[in-house]
Design a protein around this motif. Structure first.
Motif, PDB file in Angstrom:
ATOM      1  N   LEU A 154      73.642  38.128 -63.532  1.00 13.91           N
ATOM      2  CA  LEU A 154      72.586  37.918 -62.557  1.00 13.91           C
ATOM      3  C   LEU A 154      71.335  38.703 -62.923  1.00 13.91           C
ATOM      4  N   VAL A 155      71.527  39.942 -63.373  1.00 11.79           N
ATOM      5  CA  VAL A 155      70.369  40.730 -63.784  1.00 11.79           C
ATOM      6  C   VAL A 155      69.672  40.061 -64.966  1.00 11.79           C
ATOM      7  N   ALA A 156      70.466  39.514 -65.849  1.00 12.47           N
ATOM      8  CA  ALA A 156      69.861  38.818 -66.987  1.00 12.47           C
ATOM      9  C   ALA A 156      68.972  37.681 -66.502  1.00 12.47           C
ATOM     10  N   ASP A 157      69.464  36.943 -65.499  1.00 11.25           N
ATOM     11  CA  ASP A 157      68.663  35.856 -64.941  1.00 11.25           C
ATOM     12  C   ASP A 157      67.387  36.387 -64.293  1.00 11.25           C
ATOM     13  N   TYR A 174      61.581  37.051 -64.451  1.00 12.40           N
ATOM     14  CA  TYR A 174      60.462  37.984 -64.416  1.00 12.40           C
ATOM     15  C   TYR A 174      59.634  37.859 -65.690  1.00 12.40           C
ATOM     16  N   ARG A 175      60.321  37.790 -66.773  1.00 15.56           N
ATOM     17  CA  ARG A 175      59.660  37.671 -68.072  1.00 15.56           C
ATOM     18  C   ARG A 175      58.909  36.346 -68.170  1.00 15.56           C
ATOM     19  N   ALA A 176      59.502  35.309 -67.606  1.00 11.35           N
ATOM     20  CA  ALA A 176      58.824  34.007 -67.631  1.00 11.35           C
ATOM     21  C   ALA A 176      57.520  34.076 -66.847  1.00 11.35           C
ATOM     22  N   LEU A 177      57.563  34.824 -65.757  1.00  9.00           N
ATOM     23  CA  LEU A 177      56.346  34.979 -64.962  1.00  9.00           C
ATOM     24  C   LEU A 177      55.274  35.702 -65.768  1.00  9.00           C
ATOM     25  N   CYS A 178      55.683  36.772 -66.426  1.00 13.63           N
ATOM     26  CA  CYS A 178      54.731  37.513 -67.263  1.00 13.63           C
ATOM     27  C   CYS A 178      54.176  36.606 -68.358  1.00 13.63           C
ATOM     28  N   ARG A 179      55.035  35.812 -68.937  1.00 12.80           N
ATOM     29  CA  ARG A 179      54.594  34.941 -70.010  1.00 12.80           C
ATOM     30  C   ARG A 179      53.568  33.943 -69.501  1.00 12.80           C
ATOM     31  N   MET A 180      53.866  33.381 -68.332  1.00  8.27           N
ATOM     32  CA  MET A 180      52.947  32.398 -67.774  1.00  8.27           C
ATOM     33  C   MET A 180      51.572  33.030 -67.539  1.00  8.27           C
ATOM     34  N   MET A 181      51.600  34.271 -67.084  1.00  8.06           N
ATOM     35  CA  MET A 181      50.327  34.935 -66.835  1.00  8.06           C
ATOM     36  C   MET A 181      49.556  35.146 -68.123  1.00  8.06           C
ATOM     37  N   LEU A 182      50.248  35.647 -69.122  1.00  8.96           N
ATOM     38  CA  LEU A 182      49.557  35.941 -70.370  1.00  8.96           C
ATOM     39  C   LEU A 182      49.069  34.678 -71.064  1.00  8.96           C
ATOM     40  N   MET A 242      48.155  26.927 -78.536  1.00  6.84           N
ATOM     41  CA  MET A 242      47.896  28.329 -78.125  1.00  6.84           C
ATOM     42  C   MET A 242      49.063  29.215 -78.567  1.00  6.84           C
ATOM     43  N   THR A 243      48.737  30.310 -79.222  1.00  3.45           N
ATOM     44  CA  THR A 243      49.789  31.235 -79.639  1.00  3.45           C
ATOM     45  C   THR A 243      50.521  31.790 -78.424  1.00  3.45           C
ATOM     46  N   LYS A 244      51.762  32.138 -78.653  1.00  2.62           N
ATOM     47  CA  LYS A 244      52.551  32.653 -77.531  1.00  2.62           C
ATOM     48  C   LYS A 244      52.417  34.170 -77.448  1.00  2.62           C
ATOM     49  N   PRO A 245      52.555  34.691 -76.234  1.00  2.40           N
ATOM     50  CA  PRO A 245      52.573  36.150 -76.093  1.00  2.40           C
ATOM     51  C   PRO A 245      53.763  36.720 -76.842  1.00  2.40           C
ATOM     52  N   THR A 246      53.614  37.893 -77.407  1.00  4.44           N
ATOM     53  CA  THR A 246      54.728  38.515 -78.127  1.00  4.44           C
ATOM     54  C   THR A 246      55.691  39.181 -77.151  1.00  4.44           C
ATOM     55  N   ASP A 247      56.891  39.432 -77.621  1.00  2.26           N
ATOM     56  CA  ASP A 247      57.879  40.121 -76.801  1.00  2.26           C
ATOM     57  C   ASP A 247      57.367  41.490 -76.375  1.00  2.26           C
ATOM     58  N   ASP A 248      56.689  42.123 -77.288  1.00  9.89           N
ATOM     59  CA  ASP A 248      56.156  43.449 -76.988  1.00  9.89           C
ATOM     60  C   ASP A 248      55.142  43.375 -75.853  1.00  9.89           C
ATOM     61  N   GLN A 249      54.312  42.371 -75.891  1.00 16.98           N
ATOM     62  CA  GLN A 249      53.333  42.207 -74.820  1.00 16.98           C
ATOM     63  C   GLN A 249      54.024  41.960 -73.483  1.00 16.98           C
ATOM     64  N   LEU A 250      55.025  41.106 -73.505  1.00 13.97           N
ATOM     65  CA  LEU A 250      55.744  40.815 -72.263  1.00 13.97           C
ATOM     66  C   LEU A 250      56.394  42.068 -71.706  1.00 13.97           C
ATOM     67  N   ALA A 251      57.006  42.837 -72.586  1.00 11.69           N
ATOM     68  CA  ALA A 251      57.681  44.053 -72.136  1.00 11.69           C
ATOM     69  C   ALA A 251      56.683  45.027 -71.525  1.00 11.69           C
ATOM     70  N   LYS A 252      55.559  45.175 -72.168  1.00 13.81           N
ATOM     71  CA  LYS A 252      54.567  46.130 -71.659  1.00 13.81           C
ATOM     72  C   LYS A 252      54.015  45.688 -70.317  1.00 13.81           C
ATOM     73  N   LEU A 253      53.736  44.414 -70.195  1.00 13.33           N
ATOM     74  CA  LEU A 253      53.197  43.926 -68.931  1.00 13.33           C
ATOM     75  C   LEU A 253      54.226  44.080 -67.816  1.00 13.33           C
TER      76      LEU A 253
END
Lengths: 143, 143
Positions: free
Chosen positions: A104-107, A112-120, B1-12
Motif C-alpha cells: 500500500l505504501v508503494a502505491d 505521490y510521485r505521479a503527482l510530482c511528475r505531472m507538475m514538473l 518533452m523530456t521527462k523529469p528525472t528521478d532525482d528531480q521527482l525525489a527532491k520535489l
DNA sequence: CCAGATATGACGATATTCGTACTATTCAAT
DNA sequence: ATTGAATAGTACGAATATCGTCATATCTGG
C-alpha cells in the motif's frame, strides 16, 4: 531585503488555493480515500522508521500518544502493520509494515510521485531545476 | 518533452513533505485549530459568494449536501454566519457571514497572506516573480 | 530497593462525515 | 390548471475519529 508586493502575495495565494483544490478533487476514489490523513502519514513514517514505537510516531505527527496508538491499532487490525515485542525493553512495541502495508505504501508513493511528475511536466526542462531549487530554499531555509 | 528525472521527482517530493509538515506544526493554537478544514473552506467560500446556498458549497467542496448542511449549521450556531430566506425561491437559504464571521475570515486571510509573505521573502526579488509564474503555470495549465 | 520517568493501551466524551429518508418548493409538459 | 419529476434543504442515526484521563507494566538513577 525588499518586500513582496501585494500583487505577488495575491497571486501566490490564489495559486495555492487552486492547487489544494485540484489535488483534493482529483482522486475521488483512489487509495487516498480509503485511509485518513493520519493513517497515511503513519504508514509512511513506519516505512521510513521500521521498528519505531507509537510514541515516536506521536512526536513526529504532533498528536497525543493516544491518537497515535489508535492509529497503529486501526492499521494493525486492517493487517497493514504489525506490532512486535522488543527485546531489551519489554514496554515497547516495534512497528513494522506487513507485506500488504508495504504494497500500500508503494502505491501511495507511486501516486505521490505521479503527482510530482505531472507538475514538473508542465514546466520546461530549464524551469524544473529552477523551481525545485526555489521550493527547496523556501522549505529548508531556517530563520 | 523530456521527462523529469528521478532525482528531480525525489527532491520535489521531499520539499512538499517538509512544507506540509512545517505548515501543520507551525500554528499549534492559532485560529487554525479552532475550526476544522471544512469550516474554514466554508467561511472563505461564503465570503467570496455571499448569498450562496449549502448546495453550492457542497458542489464546491466535493462533499455530500448533508455534510455542507452540517457545516453551515455548525457555523450558524457559533454565530459566524447567518441563513436568510430568499424571496423568489422559498426553498433556498442565502448564506452570509455575520460581522464576527467577517472578522474571523479577515484573520484567516491575514494568516494565510503572512505565510505567503514568509515564503516569498526567502527568495530573492528576482526569483519571486519567476516562482509565482511557474506555480501558476502548474496549477492553471489544463490538459 | 524505590521514586519517578517512560511506553502503551483501555475507556469514554465529544465531534464529524455522510447515507437514508423526508418536507417544501419549483418547474415542465401536457 | 395539474401533476410528476427535479431541486433545496434538513433531521436523524450509524460509523468513525480525536484526545483527555486513568491504569499498567517496565525501566533507571541513586
Amino acid at each position: 531585503m525588499t518586500k513582496p508586493t501585494d500583487d505577488q502575495l495575491a497571486k501566490l495565494g490564489a495559486a495555492f488555493d487552486g492547487f489544494a483544490r485540484r489535488y483534493k478533487l482529483a482522486d475521488p476514489d483512489g487509495i487516498e480515500r480509503s485511509l485518513n490523513e493520519i493513517d497515511k502519514y503513519t504508514l509512511r513514517f513506519v516505512a521510513d522508521h521500521p521498528g519505531c514505537g507509537p510514541t515516536d510516531l506521536a512526536r513526529y505527527l504532533g498528536v497525543p500518544t493516544t491518537t497515535a496508538s489508535s492509529a497503529t491499532d486501526r492499521l494493525a487490525r486492517r493487517g497493514l502493520l504489525q506490532r512486535d515485542r522488543v527485546e531489551g525493553d519489554r514496554r515497547a512495541v516495534a512497528l513494522r509494515l506487513s507485506a500488504e502495508g508495504e504494497a500500500l505504501v508503494a502505491d501511495l508513493v507511486a501516486a505521490y510521485r505521479a503527482l510530482c511528475r505531472m507538475m514538473l511536466e508542465r514546466l520546461s526542462p530549464t524551469e524544473r531545476d529552477s523551481f525545485i531549487g526555489m521550493i527547496t530554499k523556501i522549505v529548508y531555509h531556517d530563520d
